[in-house]
Motif scaffolding. Structure first.
Motif, PDB file in Angstrom:
ATOM      1  N   GLY A  29       3.363  -3.195   4.176  1.00  0.00           N
ATOM      2  CA  GLY A  29       4.575  -2.657   3.581  1.00  0.00           C
ATOM      3  C   GLY A  29       4.337  -1.815   2.351  1.00  0.00           C
ATOM      4  N   LEU A  30       3.106  -1.699   1.862  1.00  0.00           N
ATOM      5  CA  LEU A  30       2.830  -0.906   0.684  1.00  0.00           C
ATOM      6  C   LEU A  30       2.075   0.352   1.076  1.00  0.00           C
ATOM      7  CD1 LEU A  30       1.652  -3.652  -1.832  1.00  0.00           C
ATOM      8  CD2 LEU A  30       3.918  -2.625  -1.635  1.00  0.00           C
ATOM      9  N   ALA A  31       2.349   1.449   0.369  1.00  0.00           N
ATOM     10  CA  ALA A  31       1.626   2.698   0.598  1.00  0.00           C
ATOM     11  C   ALA A  31       0.393   2.724  -0.291  1.00  0.00           C
ATOM     12  CB  ALA A  31       2.529   3.890   0.284  1.00  0.00           C
ATOM     13  N   LEU A  32      -0.767   2.933   0.311  1.00  0.00           N
ATOM     14  CA  LEU A  32      -2.023   2.966  -0.429  1.00  0.00           C
ATOM     15  C   LEU A  32      -2.572   4.381  -0.402  1.00  0.00           C
ATOM     16  CD1 LEU A  32      -3.597  -0.228   1.136  1.00  0.00           C
ATOM     17  CD2 LEU A  32      -2.154  -0.053  -0.897  1.00  0.00           C
ATOM     18  N   GLN A  33      -3.180   4.832  -1.477  1.00  0.00           N
ATOM     19  CA  GLN A  33      -3.593   6.206  -1.585  1.00  0.00           C
ATOM     20  C   GLN A  33      -5.086   6.315  -1.897  1.00  0.00           C
ATOM     21  OE1 GLN A  33      -0.847   8.295  -3.985  1.00  0.00           O
ATOM     22  NE2 GLN A  33      -1.553  10.311  -3.385  1.00  0.00           N
ATOM     23  N   SER A  34      -5.733   7.300  -1.245  1.00  0.00           N
ATOM     24  CA  SER A  34      -7.096   7.670  -1.586  1.00  0.00           C
ATOM     25  C   SER A  34      -7.130   9.193  -1.594  1.00  0.00           C
ATOM     26  CB  SER A  34      -8.073   7.101  -0.557  1.00  0.00           C
ATOM     27  OG  SER A  34      -7.797   7.608   0.733  1.00  0.00           O
ATOM     28  N   THR A  35      -8.249   9.781  -1.854  1.00  0.00           N
ATOM     29  CA  THR A  35      -8.320  11.221  -1.989  1.00  0.00           C
ATOM     30  C   THR A  35      -7.812  11.920  -0.735  1.00  0.00           C
ATOM     31  OG1 THR A  35     -10.247  10.961  -3.404  1.00  0.00           O
ATOM     32  CG2 THR A  35      -9.845  13.156  -2.486  1.00  0.00           C
ATOM     33  N   GLY A  52      -0.839  15.610   0.140  1.00  0.00           N
ATOM     34  CA  GLY A  52      -0.976  16.801  -0.686  1.00  0.00           C
ATOM     35  C   GLY A  52      -0.524  16.524  -2.109  1.00  0.00           C
ATOM     36  N   HIS A  53      -0.465  17.568  -2.909  1.00  0.00           N
ATOM     37  CA  HIS A  53      -0.093  17.390  -4.318  1.00  0.00           C
ATOM     38  C   HIS A  53       1.363  16.941  -4.453  1.00  0.00           C
ATOM     39  CE1 HIS A  53      -0.022  18.003  -8.636  1.00  0.00           C
ATOM     40  NE2 HIS A  53       1.051  18.784  -8.501  1.00  0.00           N
ATOM     41  N   ASP A  54       2.255  17.555  -3.660  1.00  0.00           N
ATOM     42  CA  ASP A  54       3.677  17.268  -3.801  1.00  0.00           C
ATOM     43  C   ASP A  54       4.290  16.533  -2.618  1.00  0.00           C
ATOM     44  OD1 ASP A  54       3.942  18.584  -6.320  1.00  0.00           O
ATOM     45  OD2 ASP A  54       3.950  20.520  -5.281  1.00  0.00           O
ATOM     46  N   SER A  55       3.541  16.406  -1.542  1.00  0.00           N
ATOM     47  CA  SER A  55       4.137  15.822  -0.336  1.00  0.00           C
ATOM     48  C   SER A  55       3.070  15.141   0.512  1.00  0.00           C
ATOM     49  CB  SER A  55       4.837  16.913   0.484  1.00  0.00           C
ATOM     50  OG  SER A  55       3.901  17.898   0.890  1.00  0.00           O
ATOM     51  N   ARG A  56       3.549  14.417   1.526  1.00  0.00           N
ATOM     52  CA  ARG A  56       2.662  13.730   2.464  1.00  0.00           C
ATOM     53  C   ARG A  56       3.011  14.150   3.876  1.00  0.00           C
ATOM     54  NH1 ARG A  56       3.675   7.531   1.336  1.00  0.00           N
ATOM     55  NH2 ARG A  56       5.693   8.217   2.147  1.00  0.00           N
ATOM     56  N   VAL A 111       5.870  13.718  10.320  1.00  0.00           N
ATOM     57  CA  VAL A 111       6.755  13.249   9.246  1.00  0.00           C
ATOM     58  C   VAL A 111       6.259  13.830   7.927  1.00  0.00           C
ATOM     59  CG1 VAL A 111       7.702  11.245   8.053  1.00  0.00           C
ATOM     60  CG2 VAL A 111       7.163  11.099  10.502  1.00  0.00           C
ATOM     61  N   TYR A 112       7.152  14.532   7.218  1.00  0.00           N
ATOM     62  CA  TYR A 112       6.853  15.054   5.884  1.00  0.00           C
ATOM     63  C   TYR A 112       7.721  14.313   4.877  1.00  0.00           C
ATOM     64  CZ  TYR A 112       4.932  19.093   8.441  1.00  0.00           C
ATOM     65  OH  TYR A 112       4.224  19.904   9.287  1.00  0.00           O
ATOM     66  N   THR A 113       7.110  13.833   3.808  1.00  0.00           N
ATOM     67  CA  THR A 113       7.868  13.160   2.754  1.00  0.00           C
ATOM     68  C   THR A 113       7.422  13.676   1.401  1.00  0.00           C
ATOM     69  OG1 THR A 113       6.366  11.328   2.263  1.00  0.00           O
ATOM     70  CG2 THR A 113       7.798  11.081   4.197  1.00  0.00           C
ATOM     71  N   PRO A 114       8.289  13.598   0.383  1.00  0.00           N
ATOM     72  CA  PRO A 114       7.840  13.907  -0.971  1.00  0.00           C
ATOM     73  C   PRO A 114       6.788  12.895  -1.413  1.00  0.00           C
ATOM     74  CG  PRO A 114      10.245  13.851  -0.835  1.00  0.00           C
ATOM     75  CD  PRO A 114       9.724  13.260   0.432  1.00  0.00           C
ATOM     76  N   ALA A 115       5.920  13.301  -2.303  1.00  0.00           N
ATOM     77  CA  ALA A 115       4.927  12.374  -2.846  1.00  0.00           C
ATOM     78  C   ALA A 115       5.628  11.260  -3.616  1.00  0.00           C
ATOM     79  CB  ALA A 115       3.964  13.122  -3.768  1.00  0.00           C
ATOM     80  N   GLY A 116       5.044  10.066  -3.570  1.00  0.00           N
ATOM     81  CA  GLY A 116       5.574   8.946  -4.330  1.00  0.00           C
ATOM     82  C   GLY A 116       6.671   8.172  -3.640  1.00  0.00           C
ATOM     83  N   VAL A 117       7.055   8.584  -2.451  1.00  0.00           N
ATOM     84  CA  VAL A 117       8.100   7.874  -1.724  1.00  0.00           C
ATOM     85  C   VAL A 117       7.584   6.519  -1.257  1.00  0.00           C
ATOM     86  CG1 VAL A 117       9.394   7.881   0.457  1.00  0.00           C
ATOM     87  CG2 VAL A 117       9.352   9.905  -0.985  1.00  0.00           C
ATOM     88  N   ASP A 196      11.098   2.995  12.793  1.00  0.00           N
ATOM     89  CA  ASP A 196       9.947   3.070  11.900  1.00  0.00           C
ATOM     90  C   ASP A 196      10.060   4.028  10.732  1.00  0.00           C
ATOM     91  OD1 ASP A 196       7.089   1.725  12.497  1.00  0.00           O
ATOM     92  OD2 ASP A 196       8.266   1.766  14.323  1.00  0.00           O
ATOM     93  N   ILE A 197      11.127   4.823  10.662  1.00  0.00           N
ATOM     94  CA  ILE A 197      11.160   5.820   9.584  1.00  0.00           C
ATOM     95  C   ILE A 197      11.230   5.155   8.212  1.00  0.00           C
ATOM     96  CG2 ILE A 197      13.665   6.166   9.392  1.00  0.00           C
ATOM     97  CD1 ILE A 197      10.876   8.874   9.468  1.00  0.00           C
ATOM     98  N   ASN A 198      11.712   3.915   8.148  1.00  0.00           N
ATOM     99  CA  ASN A 198      11.737   3.222   6.856  1.00  0.00           C
ATOM    100  C   ASN A 198      10.326   3.015   6.312  1.00  0.00           C
ATOM    101  OD1 ASN A 198      11.234   1.349   8.955  1.00  0.00           O
ATOM    102  ND2 ASN A 198      11.782  -0.355   7.594  1.00  0.00           N
ATOM    103  N   SER A 199       9.331   2.917   7.190  1.00  0.00           N
ATOM    104  CA  SER A 199       7.939   2.773   6.742  1.00  0.00           C
ATOM    105  C   SER A 199       7.481   3.997   5.956  1.00  0.00           C
ATOM    106  CB  SER A 199       7.015   2.569   7.940  1.00  0.00           C
ATOM    107  OG  SER A 199       7.360   1.412   8.657  1.00  0.00           O
ATOM    108  N   PHE A 200       8.110   5.140   6.238  1.00  0.00           N
ATOM    109  CA  PHE A 200       7.750   6.388   5.563  1.00  0.00           C
ATOM    110  C   PHE A 200       8.731   6.740   4.443  1.00  0.00           C
ATOM    111  CE2 PHE A 200       6.326   6.485   9.965  1.00  0.00           C
ATOM    112  CZ  PHE A 200       4.981   6.797   9.832  1.00  0.00           C
TER     113      PHE A 200
END
Length: 539
Positions: A29-35, A52-56, A111-117, A196-200
């Motif tokens: 349930g958590l979003a994890l980030q790497s390079t 990306g810098h502003d989106s995923r 699926v495109y989302t803003p960063a930090g969502v 599943d869109i809630n996962s994103f």
């Protein structure tokens, strides 16, 4: 008989214009980030996308590959991922002519989302269905990157691929092929979004369908498909050629029998074993026959391979239902229809690549418009003499084709739907951003078919005029407002009311002024939309 070159596709196709997975670890349930990567947990397991810098961006399969025994079958939901799924690359396009990177394993959504969502963000969802006359197009067509739109408007953008051409729509009852596979793909993709869109970070209760051209036609069909009603909240139809109806079972079967005969197939196993190239060749043959008037009951301008009104999945023809004043499925859903001011110019530039004498007007009208020809000619509304310059005959056809395939049927549909107590917003792009043919002198300075795509997605690699920048800003704000709340109104812009009646259409003219500002008019092509037969007749 017109030369074959004049029968080239009436609705133009879209052209096709990428990162490796990393190790996954962390809590459900958590979003994890790497390079350059980010991982979310879905109901089917971990999914690792590109950050990306502003989106995923996440490219995920919503159905199993429709290959082998699954070719010409309804889509099947995918299994759970045994390990983290690499969703960072781009998918191959579904089989179609003119592209190299194609595969039947193409049932992906992006699926495109803003960063930090996060899962708690619950952002509204714009679900884009691409066009391409039902036999071309993909989510990787140039300009359909949803990252900028998602980031600018703080929404989730989903783009979907679906089976095309014969693979997506072939019907042949004798071989137990019941068609509508591409439409069923979209429904399966919507079910994935709902689960599943809630996962994103998306909100499954606020999904708005948005489509252009045949993508908008598919939305039209979904509006008379009961099983799809609960999967979306509202819809935007851009440049839907609403003069065209979906196929009857009889016509669908006729096309399916032609294809099977072309392929020398009398059993389903033969069709499932046929090469993709042979299927595309058969498809091309059928389209050519239709464009030469060789398919009785079909207009030479139409898309010949398309959804079928089967009475089970698709219960009614949209055009017929709207003309009769019937209530659509999900009658509480708000709708938004837009067309381009000179929508037909792109098709005319292909059908008629050079100027024509005025004497050619009447014979061509008679060939293309059949029983409508007399009323068109006798109205004197489209006489080449009314158009100035050295290209008056083609200009007359731009006006005629725009009215009869797009403007008038969209207007009449909006009026009839309003009479059935459903809200519809009606708009017209008076300014566009040339999609791919800006070097075509006939279309370069017109707001024509496909020139609304960049106005929404705004690819940052192309230069825009001041007016076009204003157009993008307004379109994105209004579309996002509609996605979020059901109202296409935004701070700083004039109020856009839904259609009230034929005498009070409230048409929003996007990009109307020299600075790209909008205007509102109560009337739209009044005399032109009152003549002839079709869904746009005054009845």
């Amino acid at each position: 008989m017109l030369p074959f070159s004049l029968y080239s596709s009436w609705l133009c196709t879209l052209t096709l214009v990428s990162f490796l997975t990393t190790q996954v670890q962390g809590c459900a349930g958590l979003a994890l980030q790497s390079t350059n990567h980010e991982t979310v947990t879905t109901s089917r397991g971990y999914v690792t996308g590109y950050a990306g810098h502003d989106s995923r961006r996440f490219v995920v399969p919503y159905a199993k590959a429709p290959t082998g025994a699954r070719r010409f079958q309804d889509p099947v939901a995918p299994s759970s991922f045994k390990s983290a799924f690499d969703a960072s690359g781009l998918p191959p396009a579904c089989p179609q002519p003119g592209l190299e990177n194609i595969s039947e394993d193409c049932l992906f959504l992006t699926v495109y989302t803003p960063a930090g969502v996060t899962r708690a963000s619950k952002l509204p969802v714009l679900f884009w269905i691409h066009g391409g006359s039902f036999y071309t197009g993909s989510t990787t067509s140039y300009g359909l990157d949803g990252a900028e739109l998602a980031n600018a408007q703080n929404i989730v953008v989903v783009t979907v691929q679906y089976r095309l051409g014969l693979l997506g729509f072939m019907r042949n009852d004798a071989l137990s092929l019941y068609g509508n596979y591409g439409l069923k793909d979209i429904i399966m993709a919507l079910k994935y979004v709902k689960s599943d869109i809630n996962s994103f970070g998306g909100d499954a209760s606020r999904v708005t369908l948005v489509g252009q051209s045949s993508g908008a036609e598919l939305i039209k069909t979904l509006l008379v498909t009961p099983s799809a009603t609960s999967l979306f909240a509202r819809a935007i139809l851009q440049s839907a050629p609403l003069d065209f109806s979906d196929q009857t079972v009889t016509i669908g079967n006729r096309i399916g029998h032609l294809a099977a005969s072309d392929l020398n197939c009398t059993k389903i196993a033969c069709l499932r074993g046929a090469s993709v190239d042979s299927l595309l060749d058969s498809q091309a043959s059928i389209i050519a026959q239709g464009q030469q008037g060789g398919l009785a009951g079909l207009p030479a301008m139409g898309s010949f391979i398309r959804p079928v009104v089967d009475g089970k999945l698709v219960t009614r023809d949209f055009n017929t239902a709207v003309k009769k004043g019937e209530t659509l499925e999900g009658s509480a859903k708000k709708l938004l229809f837009t067309t381009m001011k000179e929508e037909g110019a792109l098709a005319i530039s292909g059908l008629m690549p050079s100027a024509l004498p005025s004497a050619a007007f009447d014979p061509i009208v008679e060939q293309f418009y059949g029983d409508r020809a007399a009323s068109i000619i006798n109205s004197d509304l489209y006489s080449p003499s009314l158009f100035s310059g050295n290209d008056s005959t083609r200009d007359a056809f731009v006006s005629l084709s725009t009215d009869y395939s797009w403007t008038c049927p969209n207007q009449q549909s909006a009026v009839n739907i309003t009479r059935a107590h459903q809200k519809v917003f009606l708009g017209q792009f008076n300014l566009g951003i040339s999609y791919y043919n800006r070097t075509n002198s006939f279309t370069a300075d017109r707001a024509t078919h496909q020139d609304d795509i960049y106005a929404l997605f705004h690819p940052t690699s192309i230069g825009l005029t001041r007016a076009q920048r204003a157009l993008v800003k307004e379109v994105q704000a209004r579309w996002a407002g509609f996605v979020k709340t059901g109202s296409p109104n935004a701070v700083g812009y004039r109020t856009w009311w839904p259609v009230q009646s034929r005498s009070n259409l409230n048409v929003l003219l996007l990009g109307n002024g020299v600075r790209g500002n909008s205007a509102v008019t109560d009337q739209q092509r009044t005399a032109e939309c009152a003549i002839g037969k079709g869904v746009y007749s005054s009845a």
